[in-house]
Design a protein around this motif. Structure first.
Motif, PDB file in Angstrom:
ATOM      1  N   SER A  50      71.921  79.573   9.443  1.00 12.35           N
ATOM      2  CA  SER A  50      70.925  78.888  10.269  1.00 12.35           C
ATOM      3  C   SER A  50      71.597  78.206  11.455  1.00 12.35           C
ATOM      4  O   SER A  50      71.071  78.203  12.578  1.00 12.35           O
ATOM      5  CB  SER A  50      70.157  77.865   9.430  1.00 12.35           C
ATOM      6  OG  SER A  50      69.392  78.504   8.430  1.00 12.35           O
ATOM      7  N   THR A  64      71.038  78.816  15.521  1.00  9.54           N
ATOM      8  CA  THR A  64      70.826  77.740  16.501  1.00  9.54           C
ATOM      9  C   THR A  64      71.792  77.877  17.673  1.00  9.54           C
ATOM     10  O   THR A  64      71.409  77.738  18.843  1.00  9.54           O
ATOM     11  CB  THR A  64      71.001  76.371  15.824  1.00  9.54           C
ATOM     12  OG1 THR A  64      70.048  76.245  14.757  1.00  9.54           O
ATOM     13  CG2 THR A  64      70.813  75.243  16.815  1.00  9.54           C
ATOM     14  N   ARG A  90      70.823  80.810  19.906  1.00  7.20           N
ATOM     15  CA  ARG A  90      69.694  80.477  20.775  1.00  7.20           C
ATOM     16  C   ARG A  90      70.148  79.663  21.982  1.00  7.20           C
ATOM     17  O   ARG A  90      69.693  79.884  23.111  1.00  7.20           O
ATOM     18  CB  ARG A  90      68.645  79.709  19.966  1.00  7.20           C
ATOM     19  CG  ARG A  90      67.848  80.595  19.006  1.00  7.20           C
ATOM     20  CD  ARG A  90      67.045  79.800  18.011  1.00  7.20           C
ATOM     21  NE  ARG A  90      66.110  80.646  17.260  1.00  7.20           N
ATOM     22  CZ  ARG A  90      65.504  80.295  16.142  1.00  7.20           C
ATOM     23  NH1 ARG A  90      65.761  79.084  15.609  1.00  7.20           N
ATOM     24  NH2 ARG A  90      64.657  81.112  15.540  1.00  7.20           N
ATOM     25  N   ASP A 102      67.298  81.584  24.553  1.00  7.94           N
ATOM     26  CA  ASP A 102      66.108  82.304  24.084  1.00  7.94           C
ATOM     27  C   ASP A 102      65.972  82.073  22.582  1.00  7.94           C
ATOM     28  O   ASP A 102      66.969  81.870  21.880  1.00  7.94           O
ATOM     29  CB  ASP A 102      66.259  83.801  24.379  1.00  7.94           C
ATOM     30  CG  ASP A 102      64.997  84.589  24.077  1.00  7.94           C
ATOM     31  OD1 ASP A 102      64.129  84.668  24.967  1.00  7.94           O
ATOM     32  OD2 ASP A 102      64.865  85.111  22.950  1.00  7.94           O
ATOM     33  N   GLU A 103      64.750  82.149  22.070  1.00  8.52           N
ATOM     34  CA  GLU A 103      64.533  81.983  20.636  1.00  8.52           C
ATOM     35  C   GLU A 103      65.179  83.102  19.821  1.00  8.52           C
ATOM     36  O   GLU A 103      65.553  82.913  18.675  1.00  8.52           O
ATOM     37  CB  GLU A 103      63.026  81.936  20.331  1.00  8.52           C
ATOM     38  CG  GLU A 103      62.368  80.604  20.599  1.00  8.52           C
ATOM     39  CD  GLU A 103      62.889  79.544  19.651  1.00  8.52           C
ATOM     40  OE1 GLU A 103      62.646  79.648  18.432  1.00  8.52           O
ATOM     41  OE2 GLU A 103      63.555  78.619  20.135  1.00  8.52           O
ATOM     42  N   LEU A 104      65.274  84.281  20.395  1.00 14.71           N
ATOM     43  CA  LEU A 104      65.900  85.472  19.803  1.00 14.71           C
ATOM     44  C   LEU A 104      65.157  85.999  18.581  1.00 14.71           C
ATOM     45  O   LEU A 104      64.843  87.185  18.498  1.00 14.71           O
ATOM     46  CB  LEU A 104      67.366  85.216  19.451  1.00 14.71           C
ATOM     47  CG  LEU A 104      68.286  84.914  20.639  1.00 14.71           C
ATOM     48  CD1 LEU A 104      69.712  84.652  20.139  1.00 14.71           C
ATOM     49  CD2 LEU A 104      68.291  86.063  21.640  1.00 14.71           C
ATOM     50  N   ILE A 107      61.912  85.015  15.891  1.00 12.58           N
ATOM     51  CA  ILE A 107      60.773  84.146  15.613  1.00 12.58           C
ATOM     52  C   ILE A 107      60.298  84.410  14.193  1.00 12.58           C
ATOM     53  O   ILE A 107      60.054  85.557  13.805  1.00 12.58           O
ATOM     54  CB  ILE A 107      59.633  84.409  16.614  1.00 12.58           C
ATOM     55  CG1 ILE A 107      60.123  84.105  18.045  1.00 12.58           C
ATOM     56  CG2 ILE A 107      58.409  83.570  16.279  1.00 12.58           C
ATOM     57  CD1 ILE A 107      59.156  84.521  19.122  1.00 12.58           C
ATOM     58  N   ARG A 108      60.177  83.348  13.426  1.00 11.81           N
ATOM     59  CA  ARG A 108      59.769  83.484  12.029  1.00 11.81           C
ATOM     60  C   ARG A 108      58.303  83.889  11.932  1.00 11.81           C
ATOM     61  O   ARG A 108      57.424  83.265  12.537  1.00 11.81           O
ATOM     62  CB  ARG A 108      59.998  82.169  11.285  1.00 11.81           C
ATOM     63  CG  ARG A 108      59.829  82.292   9.764  1.00 11.81           C
ATOM     64  CD  ARG A 108      60.088  80.948   9.074  1.00 11.81           C
ATOM     65  NE  ARG A 108      61.428  80.464   9.349  1.00 11.81           N
ATOM     66  CZ  ARG A 108      62.521  80.872   8.701  1.00 11.81           C
ATOM     67  NH1 ARG A 108      62.408  81.799   7.757  1.00 11.81           N
ATOM     68  NH2 ARG A 108      63.700  80.380   9.001  1.00 11.81           N
ATOM     69  N   MET A 165      61.893  87.728  10.286  1.00 13.20           N
ATOM     70  CA  MET A 165      62.304  87.108  11.539  1.00 13.20           C
ATOM     71  C   MET A 165      62.166  88.171  12.629  1.00 13.20           C
ATOM     72  O   MET A 165      62.958  89.111  12.694  1.00 13.20           O
ATOM     73  CB  MET A 165      63.751  86.616  11.444  1.00 13.20           C
ATOM     74  CG  MET A 165      63.985  85.529  10.419  1.00 13.20           C
ATOM     75  SD  MET A 165      63.217  83.964  10.906  1.00 13.20           S
ATOM     76  CE  MET A 165      64.314  83.442  12.224  1.00 13.20           C
ATOM     77  N   THR A 176      62.829  88.831  19.533  1.00  9.60           N
ATOM     78  CA  THR A 176      62.138  88.730  20.809  1.00  9.60           C
ATOM     79  C   THR A 176      62.562  89.906  21.708  1.00  9.60           C
ATOM     80  O   THR A 176      63.480  90.667  21.378  1.00  9.60           O
ATOM     81  CB  THR A 176      62.487  87.410  21.513  1.00  9.60           C
ATOM     82  OG1 THR A 176      63.893  87.421  21.832  1.00  9.60           O
ATOM     83  CG2 THR A 176      62.163  86.216  20.636  1.00  9.60           C
TER      84      THR A 176
END
Length: 301
Positions: free
Chosen positions: A38, A42, A45, A50-52, A54-55, A60, A63
């Motif tokens: 995790s 972070t 990102r 970028d969020e890369l 998304i849950r 996951m 993007t």
């Protein structure tokens, strides 16, 4: 961006997340506990702005930015792995290995026999497992994970995480019972009842021929729909049916089934038979040899 300030292990984490679509499984894949994975996400990102990933309820989801990065990062890591891999000579004659491929019906009939014969000659200690491509998306995911070493066939889905090589091109041909040796005209082709292979059942999805006929405002009558391509020539033999098949498949059954091959009376574009493999395969001497063997077979067919 200062490359010296970047932890390149983050790229390995990115690759694992892209293939597993799950933080816990991605961590297990590269030996990181869930909190560490995790943390890596972070930092990724922050690195790319970028969020890369998304849950969602299912996984996951990458993007658009993550998908755009997949190819370049995969290529870079594959080159690094290949460079750092032990320079161990692979000896096919004495090697012991189990390899798994997944193939379409076409690949099973045209490519696999030649591949088996070559392996028995040059690498008798290699065991080959051949799986069907029943669900293209699922088998592509298996290739990305490394559960399958290669895919062979036509119209296979792609991914930034796999490499595609064109083995050769294939085209279509007509078959009829051996008593009908005269070439078909376009009108006769439409007048005759057709046998069609469709693994999905029903009438199958419209193919290239159907699309060409539709542009002329015409359609053929499918009198028999079969679930296995090998059944097509045997269904045609002794009947008034006509079928459109891949040339190399039809050629394998013409004599034994008692059918005649003849040109398709419509111009249709050829289609590609491809080899797909994971980018990490290039770091494995055995897989490099195996993939080269498949490409060699493709050039000979």
């Amino acid at each position: 961006m200062n490359l010296a300030a970047i932890d390149l292990n983050l790229l390995v984490a990115f690759e694992a997340l892209l293939e597993e679509r799950n933080v816990t499984r991605a961590g297990q894949r590269i030996g990181l506990a869930q909190p560490s994975m995790s943390s890596a996400l972070t930092r990724l990102r922050a690195l790319f702005g970028d969020e890369l990933f998304i849950r969602t309820a299912a996984c996951m989801q990458p993007t658009a930015r993550a998908l755009a990065l997949a190819g370049p990062i995969g290529e870079a890591l594959a080159r690094i792995r290949e460079t750092l891999a032990p320079d161990t000579a692979f000896e096919p004659a004495t090697a012991r290995r189990r390899l798994t491929i997944a193939v379409t019906d076409y690949g099973d009939l045209v490519v696999v026999p030649a591949l088996v014969a070559l392996l028995r000659q040059e690498a008798p200690g290699i065991d080959l497992v051949v799986r069907p491509i029943a669900d293209p998306s699922a088998i592509l995911a298996a290739l990305e994970r490394g559960d399958v070493d290669a895919l062979i066939g036509g119209h296979l889905p792609g991914s930034p995480r796999v490499v595609r090589h064109r083995l050769f091109e294939e085209d279509f041909i007509c078959i009829r019972d051996k008593e009908h040796a005269e070439p078909l005209t376009a009108d006769e082709y439409l007048r005759l009842p057709h046998a069609l292979f469709s693994s999905a059942g029903g009438d199958g999805s419209p193919g290239v021929v159907d699309a060409i006929l539709a542009m002329e405002g015409r359609r053929r009558r499918v009198a028999v729909t079969l679930a296995h391509v090998v059944a097509v020539p045997f269904a045609v033999a002794g009947t008034d049916l006509v079928a459109t098949m891949a040339r190399r498949v039809a050629g394998r059954f013409a004599e034994i089934a008692g059918v005649t091959l003849m040109p398709l009376p419509y111009d249709t574009p050829p289609f590609a038979i491809d080899l797909l493999h994971n980018r990490r395969a290039t770091a494995d001497p055995a897989l490099r040899w195996f993939l080269a063997v498949i490409e060699r077979i493709g050039r000979s067919l």
